[in-house]
Design a protein around this motif. Structure first.
Motif, mmCIF file in Angstrom:
data_model
loop_
_atom_site.group_PDB
_atom_site.id
_atom_site.type_symbol
_atom_site.label_atom_id
_atom_site.label_comp_id
_atom_site.label_asym_id
_atom_site.label_seq_id
_atom_site.Cartn_x
_atom_site.Cartn_y
_atom_site.Cartn_z
ATOM 1 N N MET A 132 49.000 63.817 20.341
ATOM 2 C CA MET A 132 48.624 63.587 21.730
ATOM 3 C C MET A 132 48.656 62.099 22.090
ATOM 4 N N ASP A 133 49.480 61.336 21.433
ATOM 5 C CA ASP A 133 49.536 59.890 21.647
ATOM 6 C C ASP A 133 49.741 59.468 23.098
ATOM 7 N N PRO A 134 50.537 60.216 23.903
ATOM 8 C CA PRO A 134 50.765 59.758 25.283
ATOM 9 C C PRO A 134 49.511 59.793 26.149
ATOM 10 N N PHE A 135 48.438 60.459 25.686
ATOM 11 C CA PHE A 135 47.280 60.681 26.534
ATOM 12 C C PHE A 135 46.041 59.927 26.059
ATOM 13 N N LEU A 136 45.254 59.492 27.019
ATOM 14 C CA LEU A 136 43.930 58.966 26.720
ATOM 15 C C LEU A 136 42.987 60.148 26.513
ATOM 16 N N GLU A 137 41.846 59.904 25.889
ATOM 17 C CA GLU A 137 40.909 60.991 25.617
ATOM 18 C C GLU A 137 39.519 60.668 26.149
ATOM 19 N N ASN A 138 38.826 61.732 26.582
ATOM 20 C CA ASN A 138 37.428 61.654 27.023
ATOM 21 C C ASN A 138 37.205 60.596 28.111
ATOM 22 N N ILE A 139 38.035 60.667 29.143
ATOM 23 C CA ILE A 139 37.918 59.735 30.275
ATOM 24 C C ILE A 139 36.987 60.349 31.333
ATOM 25 N N PRO A 140 35.934 59.629 31.753
ATOM 26 C CA PRO A 140 35.008 60.184 32.761
ATOM 27 C C PRO A 140 35.687 60.359 34.116
ATOM 28 N N LEU A 141 35.626 61.564 34.639
ATOM 29 C CA LEU A 141 36.311 61.877 35.898
ATOM 30 C C LEU A 141 35.534 61.385 37.117
ATOM 31 N N SER A 142 34.282 61.038 36.937
ATOM 32 C CA SER A 142 33.483 60.527 38.055
ATOM 33 C C SER A 142 34.080 59.252 38.644
ATOM 34 N N LYS A 143 34.861 58.524 37.839
ATOM 35 C CA LYS A 143 35.497 57.289 38.313
ATOM 36 C C LYS A 143 36.614 57.555 39.306
ATOM 37 N N TYR A 144 37.083 58.805 39.370
ATOM 38 C CA TYR A 144 38.283 59.104 40.144
ATOM 39 C C TYR A 144 38.045 60.095 41.275
ATOM 40 N N THR A 145 36.784 60.306 41.662
ATOM 41 C CA THR A 145 36.493 61.217 42.769
ATOM 42 C C THR A 145 35.652 60.500 43.820
ATOM 43 N N THR A 146 35.803 60.917 45.070
ATOM 44 C CA THR A 146 35.049 60.281 46.158
ATOM 45 C C THR A 146 33.561 60.597 46.056
ATOM 46 N N PHE A 147 33.205 61.725 45.447
ATOM 47 C CA PHE A 147 31.796 62.063 45.261
ATOM 48 C C PHE A 147 31.186 61.313 44.078
ATOM 49 N N GLY A 148 32.029 60.794 43.183
ATOM 50 C CA GLY A 148 31.534 60.050 42.036
ATOM 51 C C GLY A 148 30.866 60.918 40.992
ATOM 52 N N ILE A 149 31.314 62.171 40.850
ATOM 53 C CA ILE A 149 30.737 63.067 39.855
ATOM 54 C C ILE A 149 31.831 63.630 38.959
ATOM 55 N N LEU B 67 54.850 66.028 31.510
ATOM 56 C CA LEU B 67 54.785 67.491 31.581
ATOM 57 C C LEU B 67 55.542 68.143 30.429
ATOM 58 N N LYS B 68 56.608 67.514 29.997
ATOM 59 C CA LYS B 68 57.343 68.059 28.849
ATOM 60 C C LYS B 68 56.493 68.000 27.584
ATOM 61 N N VAL B 69 55.727 66.923 27.439
ATOM 62 C CA VAL B 69 54.883 66.756 26.260
ATOM 63 C C VAL B 69 53.639 67.644 26.327
ATOM 64 N N ALA B 70 53.151 67.901 27.548
ATOM 65 C CA ALA B 70 51.897 68.635 27.726
ATOM 66 C C ALA B 70 51.949 70.059 27.201
ATOM 67 N N GLY B 71 53.126 70.658 27.217
ATOM 68 C CA GLY B 71 53.264 72.018 26.711
ATOM 69 C C GLY B 71 52.405 73.009 27.480
ATOM 70 N N GLU B 72 51.559 73.765 26.750
ATOM 71 C CA GLU B 72 50.748 74.817 27.361
ATOM 72 C C GLU B 72 49.335 74.363 27.704
ATOM 73 N N LEU B 73 49.060 73.068 27.612
ATOM 74 C CA LEU B 73 47.728 72.572 27.954
ATOM 75 C C LEU B 73 47.352 72.922 29.397
ATOM 76 N N PRO B 74 46.110 73.303 29.660
ATOM 77 C CA PRO B 74 45.663 73.439 31.052
ATOM 78 C C PRO B 74 45.765 72.077 31.734
ATOM 79 N N ILE B 75 46.299 72.057 32.959
ATOM 80 C CA ILE B 75 46.519 70.785 33.649
ATOM 81 C C ILE B 75 45.858 70.804 35.020
ATOM 82 N N PHE B 76 45.229 69.685 35.367
ATOM 83 C CA PHE B 76 44.732 69.477 36.723
ATOM 84 C C PHE B 76 45.403 68.218 37.259
#
Length: 228
Positions: A1-18, A38-47
């Motif tokens: 999973m080298d292309p991806f960061l891990e355990n990033i808090p999503l509150s930093k990226y929403t207008t509600f801050g949660i 997307l090619k690397v992600a395979g069958e991972l759930p994606i948002f």
């Protein structure tokens, strides 16, 4: 999973801050990069995440891959504007209005991305995103790029055909006409919103769907429920 960061808090990226952490996280700045991720992600759930406006992430986080769409180019050829899906929708409306092109004034003040606006067919002041749309570029879950003409797509109130497609909008093309009143109309819309809406606050904005031919806000007020 080298292309991806891990355990990033999503509150930093929403207008509600949660929101708790994303198991995997990737910030994408080009169409080509989106295809590769997307090619690397395979069958991972994606948002797929844009400006994060009105997104409610669980405090437990997202057990999959969150892709932050930061494809933010803006190119002009006459009245034809090609814009990345990660471009701020309000800024897009402001820029084209200042250039003297009409139609997108309603976008000024809407706190989403262009991709999100196309996805939900965002609208205000009697206009919708689809009214001025010419083309949409879309990358599917396998990383394949598709181009859709407006004539191939059926939009309706706050709905687009992309709700049923697996993948992500990466850019859109809008066709606008020159209009000497565009700049003033944009200023009037922004002024009205500043006077009637809680700018600067963590607000859900208008979350109600209007009934056909009517206004949800007017019905709520008539029922004596405004402010509750």
């Amino acid at each position: 999973m080298d292309p991806f960061l891990e355990n990033i808090p999503l509150s930093k990226y929403t207008t509600f801050g949660i929101g708790g952490p994303a198991r995997f996280f990737a910030e994408v700045t080009s169409v080509e990069q989106m295809q590769e991720v997307l090619k690397v992600a395979g069958e991972l759930p994606i948002f797929f995440l844009g400006n994060g406006s009105n997104i409610l992430f669980d405090d437990r986080g997202f057990d999959g891959l969150v892709i932050l769409n930061r494809i933010q180019f803006l190119e002009q050829a006459g009245g034809r504007f090609s814009v990345g899906a990660g471009f701020n929708f309000s800024l897009f409306g402001s820029k084209v209005s200042r250039l003297g092109f009409g139609g997108m004034e309603f976008a000024s003040g809407i706190p989403g991305s262009v991709g999100g606006a196309v996805f939900m067919n965002a609208g205000a002041n009697g206009f919708e995103t689809a009214d001025f749309l010419q083309k949409v570029h879309f990358v599917d879950r396998k990383g394949v790029l598709h181009e859709f003409e407006k004539s191939e797509l059926v939009f309706s109130y706050r709905t687009s055909p992309f709700h049923k497609m697996e993948g992500v909008i990466v850019s859109a093309v809008f066709q606008l006409e020159e209009c000497s009143q565009a700049r003033k109309r944009r200023q009037d819309i922004v002024r009205y919103r500043q006077e009637t809406q809680p700018y600067g606050e963590k607000s859900a904005g208008c979350i109600f769907r209007n009934p056909e031919g009517g206004s949800a806000g007017a019905l709520i007020e008539r029922a004596g429920l405004k402010g509750l």
